[in-house]
Design a protein around this motif. Structure first.
Motif, PDB file in Angstrom:
ATOM      1  N   ASP A 104       0.864  -1.181   0.000  1.00  0.00           N
ATOM      2  CA  ASP A 104       0.000   0.000   0.000  1.00  0.00           C
ATOM      3  C   ASP A 104       0.902   1.232   0.000  1.00  0.00           C
ATOM      4  OD1 ASP A 104      -2.248   1.577   0.043  1.00  0.00           O
ATOM      5  OD2 ASP A 104      -3.082   0.754   1.886  1.00  0.00           O
ATOM      6  N   GLY A 105       0.327   2.388   0.207  1.00  0.00           N
ATOM      7  CA  GLY A 105       1.111   3.605   0.267  1.00  0.00           C
ATOM      8  C   GLY A 105       0.234   4.803   0.524  1.00  0.00           C
ATOM      9  N   PHE A 106       0.882   5.936   0.760  1.00  0.00           N
ATOM     10  CA  PHE A 106       0.125   7.146   1.092  1.00  0.00           C
ATOM     11  C   PHE A 106       1.000   8.361   0.811  1.00  0.00           C
ATOM     12  CE2 PHE A 106      -2.414  10.136   3.424  1.00  0.00           C
ATOM     13  CZ  PHE A 106      -3.665   9.534   3.592  1.00  0.00           C
ATOM     14  N   PHE A 107       0.398   9.370   0.191  1.00  0.00           N
ATOM     15  CA  PHE A 107       1.035  10.671   0.042  1.00  0.00           C
ATOM     16  C   PHE A 107       0.365  11.609   1.030  1.00  0.00           C
ATOM     17  CE2 PHE A 107       1.327  14.701  -2.783  1.00  0.00           C
ATOM     18  CZ  PHE A 107       2.445  15.139  -2.088  1.00  0.00           C
ATOM     19  N   PHE A 108       1.105  11.983   2.072  1.00  0.00           N
ATOM     20  CA  PHE A 108       0.563  12.852   3.108  1.00  0.00           C
ATOM     21  C   PHE A 108       1.061  14.262   2.869  1.00  0.00           C
ATOM     22  CE2 PHE A 108       0.398  15.086   7.075  1.00  0.00           C
ATOM     23  CZ  PHE A 108      -0.795  14.668   7.651  1.00  0.00           C
ATOM     24  N   ARG A 109       0.120  15.174   2.686  1.00  0.00           N
ATOM     25  CA  ARG A 109       0.465  16.561   2.376  1.00  0.00           C
ATOM     26  C   ARG A 109      -0.263  17.478   3.341  1.00  0.00           C
ATOM     27  NH1 ARG A 109       0.650  19.058  -3.718  1.00  0.00           N
ATOM     28  NH2 ARG A 109       2.026  20.802  -3.176  1.00  0.00           N
ATOM     29  N   ALA A 110       0.484  18.090   4.265  1.00  0.00           N
ATOM     30  CA  ALA A 110      -0.126  18.943   5.282  1.00  0.00           C
ATOM     31  C   ALA A 110      -0.910  20.091   4.658  1.00  0.00           C
ATOM     32  CB  ALA A 110       0.953  19.486   6.221  1.00  0.00           C
ATOM     33  N   CYS A 152       0.254   1.183   7.095  1.00  0.00           N
ATOM     34  CA  CYS A 152       0.402  -0.243   7.371  1.00  0.00           C
ATOM     35  C   CYS A 152       1.763  -0.737   6.876  1.00  0.00           C
ATOM     36  CB  CYS A 152      -0.732  -1.044   6.728  1.00  0.00           C
ATOM     37  SG  CYS A 152      -0.771  -0.951   4.923  1.00  0.00           S
ATOM     38  N   ARG A 153       2.029  -1.983   7.085  1.00  0.00           N
ATOM     39  CA  ARG A 153       3.330  -2.584   6.793  1.00  0.00           C
ATOM     40  C   ARG A 153       3.589  -2.671   5.279  1.00  0.00           C
ATOM     41  NH1 ARG A 153       2.467  -7.984   5.307  1.00  0.00           N
ATOM     42  NH2 ARG A 153       0.355  -8.728   5.740  1.00  0.00           N
ATOM     43  N   GLU A 154       4.866  -2.818   4.933  1.00  0.00           N
ATOM     44  CA  GLU A 154       5.321  -3.071   3.564  1.00  0.00           C
ATOM     45  C   GLU A 154       4.738  -2.077   2.561  1.00  0.00           C
ATOM     46  OE1 GLU A 154       4.369  -7.142   2.767  1.00  0.00           O
ATOM     47  OE2 GLU A 154       5.679  -7.912   4.343  1.00  0.00           O
ATOM     48  N   SER A 155       4.848  -0.798   2.903  1.00  0.00           N
ATOM     49  CA  SER A 155       4.237   0.240   2.077  1.00  0.00           C
ATOM     50  C   SER A 155       5.204   1.409   1.872  1.00  0.00           C
ATOM     51  CB  SER A 155       2.943   0.735   2.726  1.00  0.00           C
ATOM     52  OG  SER A 155       2.007  -0.328   2.842  1.00  0.00           O
ATOM     53  N   ILE A 156       4.868   2.259   0.915  1.00  0.00           N
ATOM     54  CA  ILE A 156       5.677   3.440   0.617  1.00  0.00           C
ATOM     55  C   ILE A 156       4.930   4.676   1.112  1.00  0.00           C
ATOM     56  CG2 ILE A 156       4.727   3.487  -1.750  1.00  0.00           C
ATOM     57  CD1 ILE A 156       8.223   4.783  -0.758  1.00  0.00           C
ATOM     58  N   TYR A 157       5.630   5.530   1.853  1.00  0.00           N
ATOM     59  CA  TYR A 157       5.014   6.725   2.414  1.00  0.00           C
ATOM     60  C   TYR A 157       5.818   7.958   2.035  1.00  0.00           C
ATOM     61  CZ  TYR A 157       2.259   3.368   4.929  1.00  0.00           C
ATOM     62  OH  TYR A 157       1.417   2.327   5.221  1.00  0.00           O
ATOM     63  N   ILE A 158       5.141   8.903   1.401  1.00  0.00           N
ATOM     64  CA  ILE A 158       5.741  10.167   1.007  1.00  0.00           C
ATOM     65  C   ILE A 158       5.050  11.253   1.824  1.00  0.00           C
ATOM     66  CG2 ILE A 158       6.172  11.738  -0.925  1.00  0.00           C
ATOM     67  CD1 ILE A 158       5.977   9.308  -2.793  1.00  0.00           C
ATOM     68  N   LEU A 159       5.802  11.893   2.725  1.00  0.00           N
ATOM     69  CA  LEU A 159       5.217  12.809   3.699  1.00  0.00           C
ATOM     70  C   LEU A 159       5.777  14.215   3.517  1.00  0.00           C
ATOM     71  CD1 LEU A 159       5.576  10.587   6.919  1.00  0.00           C
ATOM     72  CD2 LEU A 159       3.874  10.409   5.091  1.00  0.00           C
ATOM     73  N   GLY A 185       8.825  -3.333   7.124  1.00  0.00           N
ATOM     74  CA  GLY A 185       9.138  -3.327   5.700  1.00  0.00           C
ATOM     75  C   GLY A 185       8.688  -2.118   4.908  1.00  0.00           C
ATOM     76  N   SER A 186       8.419  -1.002   5.573  1.00  0.00           N
ATOM     77  CA  SER A 186       7.981   0.194   4.857  1.00  0.00           C
ATOM     78  C   SER A 186       9.150   1.127   4.563  1.00  0.00           C
ATOM     79  CB  SER A 186       6.907   0.940   5.666  1.00  0.00           C
ATOM     80  OG  SER A 186       5.709   0.185   5.731  1.00  0.00           O
ATOM     81  N   GLN A 187       8.942   2.015   3.612  1.00  0.00           N
ATOM     82  CA  GLN A 187       9.945   3.005   3.210  1.00  0.00           C
ATOM     83  C   GLN A 187       9.322   4.391   3.259  1.00  0.00           C
ATOM     84  OE1 GLN A 187      11.299   2.605  -0.866  1.00  0.00           O
ATOM     85  NE2 GLN A 187      12.822   4.231  -0.681  1.00  0.00           N
ATOM     86  N   PHE A 188      10.108   5.388   3.724  1.00  0.00           N
ATOM     87  CA  PHE A 188       9.618   6.753   3.864  1.00  0.00           C
ATOM     88  C   PHE A 188      10.492   7.735   3.093  1.00  0.00           C
ATOM     89  CE2 PHE A 188       7.712   4.691   7.450  1.00  0.00           C
ATOM     90  CZ  PHE A 188       6.548   5.393   7.739  1.00  0.00           C
ATOM     91  N   ILE A 189       9.832   8.714   2.475  1.00  0.00           N
ATOM     92  CA  ILE A 189      10.492   9.889   1.915  1.00  0.00           C
ATOM     93  C   ILE A 189       9.785  11.080   2.543  1.00  0.00           C
ATOM     94  CG2 ILE A 189      11.080  11.189  -0.160  1.00  0.00           C
ATOM     95  CD1 ILE A 189      10.808   8.553  -1.733  1.00  0.00           C
ATOM     96  N   ILE A 190      10.530  11.929   3.281  1.00  0.00           N
ATOM     97  CA  ILE A 190       9.912  12.951   4.113  1.00  0.00           C
ATOM     98  C   ILE A 190      10.566  14.306   3.895  1.00  0.00           C
ATOM     99  CG2 ILE A 190       9.353  13.627   6.488  1.00  0.00           C
ATOM    100  CD1 ILE A 190       9.686  10.690   7.309  1.00  0.00           C
ATOM    101  N   ALA A 191       9.748  15.316   3.645  1.00  0.00           N
ATOM    102  CA  ALA A 191      10.209  16.706   3.671  1.00  0.00           C
ATOM    103  C   ALA A 191       9.748  17.300   4.998  1.00  0.00           C
ATOM    104  CB  ALA A 191       9.621  17.499   2.512  1.00  0.00           C
ATOM    105  N   THR A 192      10.663  17.900   5.747  1.00  0.00           N
ATOM    106  CA  THR A 192      10.316  18.373   7.082  1.00  0.00           C
ATOM    107  C   THR A 192      11.166  19.565   7.494  1.00  0.00           C
ATOM    108  OG1 THR A 192      10.076  17.705   9.402  1.00  0.00           O
ATOM    109  CG2 THR A 192      11.928  16.768   8.190  1.00  0.00           C
ATOM    110  N   HIS A 193      10.601  20.352   8.431  1.00  0.00           N
ATOM    111  CA  HIS A 193      11.348  21.416   9.098  1.00  0.00           C
ATOM    112  C   HIS A 193      11.665  21.028  10.539  1.00  0.00           C
ATOM    113  CE1 HIS A 193      10.921  24.419   5.919  1.00  0.00           C
ATOM    114  NE2 HIS A 193       9.634  24.141   5.842  1.00  0.00           N
ATOM    115  N   SER A 194      11.182  19.882  10.987  1.00  0.00           N
ATOM    116  CA  SER A 194      11.275  19.513  12.392  1.00  0.00           C
ATOM    117  C   SER A 194      12.572  18.782  12.719  1.00  0.00           C
ATOM    118  CB  SER A 194      10.097  18.612  12.777  1.00  0.00           C
ATOM    119  OG  SER A 194      10.310  18.009  14.036  1.00  0.00           O
ATOM    120  N   PRO A 195      13.394  19.314  13.640  1.00  0.00           N
ATOM    121  CA  PRO A 195      14.596  18.582  14.047  1.00  0.00           C
ATOM    122  C   PRO A 195      14.274  17.310  14.822  1.00  0.00           C
ATOM    123  CG  PRO A 195      14.316  20.555  15.391  1.00  0.00           C
ATOM    124  CD  PRO A 195      13.284  20.626  14.304  1.00  0.00           C
TER     125      PRO A 195
END
Length: 242
Positions: A104-110, A152-159, A185-195
């Motif tokens: 599965d996967g999810f594109f999370f955009r604030a 959920c598990r084994e998914s791609i998340y772009i945040l 087993g998931s993978q994340f790509i994250i853009a953030t300002h939070s230390p």
């Protein structure tokens, strides 16, 4: 840095520079894009950090759309559009995938989360997000309801800036949730300002200046500025408020 794990869902992206109409026009003039050739991703977490206007959200959006996600967020099953404002950068991006397909996967955009929450309500999908309307929760609670109930598990998340509505303690809880999903087993790509969000130890961090520069956590401007402010609050306030 190159990663050769065929088990990661996105290995790297390439920009087809020969097809770009002009590097003086949006979005190709942005620091994140004008010098981009290839960008490799960590099999667990890749962070993209930089100043406002550097192109973090634009590059993340292009990866998400090229991978098949809706530009305003959600899973691949979402196709709502409140106002089409995304660039056409995805048409010039090639995604190199691994051999394993994500469950599965999810594109999370604030930025467009309100529109996403409205679409969830329109489609009567609250059950998949904790059983309560996302609009009937605080902004931070609704963010975390998505992380906790829909990821959920084994998914791609772009945040894209997942910390936007989260308190510092919730950001630490977010790190725990990321770690749980990586172990599954998931993978994340994250853009953030939070230390805080940025502190995951087994990760790759790109800082955007004139292009993508790989840095250590302690070398990021986010970490250095926050540490300097907290360790020298009075002095910093004297400088800022004089």
């Amino acid at each position: 840095m190159e990663f050769n794990s065929l088990n990661q869902y996105i290995r790297y992206i390439e920009l087809d520079r020969e097809r770009v109409p002009s590097f003086t026009e949006y979005p190709f003039h942005l620091p994140a894009i004008k010098n981009l050739d290839r960008l490799s991703f960590h099999p667990k977490v890749t962070y993209i950090v930089g100043e406002n206007g550097s192109g973090k959200s634009t590059i993340l959006e292009s990866i998400a759309v090229a991978f098949g996600f809706n530009a305003e967020g959600g899973t691949k099953n979402f196709n709502f559009t409140s106002r089409a404002t995304h660039s056409d950068l995805n048409q010039y991006i090639k995604i190199i995938k691994g051999a394993k397909r994500p469950r599965d996967g999810f594109f999370f955009r604030a930025e467009s989360f309100y529109n996403f929450a409205s679409n969830v309500e329109d489609l009567m999908l609250e059950g998949a997000y904790g059983g309560r309307s996302l609009h009937e929760q605080s902004h931070g609670e609704s963010f975390f309801a998505v992380f906790q109930n829909r990821f959920c598990r084994e998914s791609i998340y772009i945040l894209d800036e997942p910390e936007a509505a989260l308190s510092p303690s919730r950001q630490m809880s977010m790190l725990t949730r990321i770690h749980e999903l990586i172990n599954e087993g998931s993978q994340f790509i994250i853009a953030t300002h939070s230390p805080i969000i940025l502190a995951y130890p087994d990760a790759l961090i790109y800082q955007i200046r004139d292009g993508f520069e790989q840095v250590r956590y302690e070398e990021t401007e986010h970490y250095q500025i926050t540490r300097s402010f907290l360790n020298n609050t009075k002095k910093m306030l004297d400088i800022l408020l004089k």
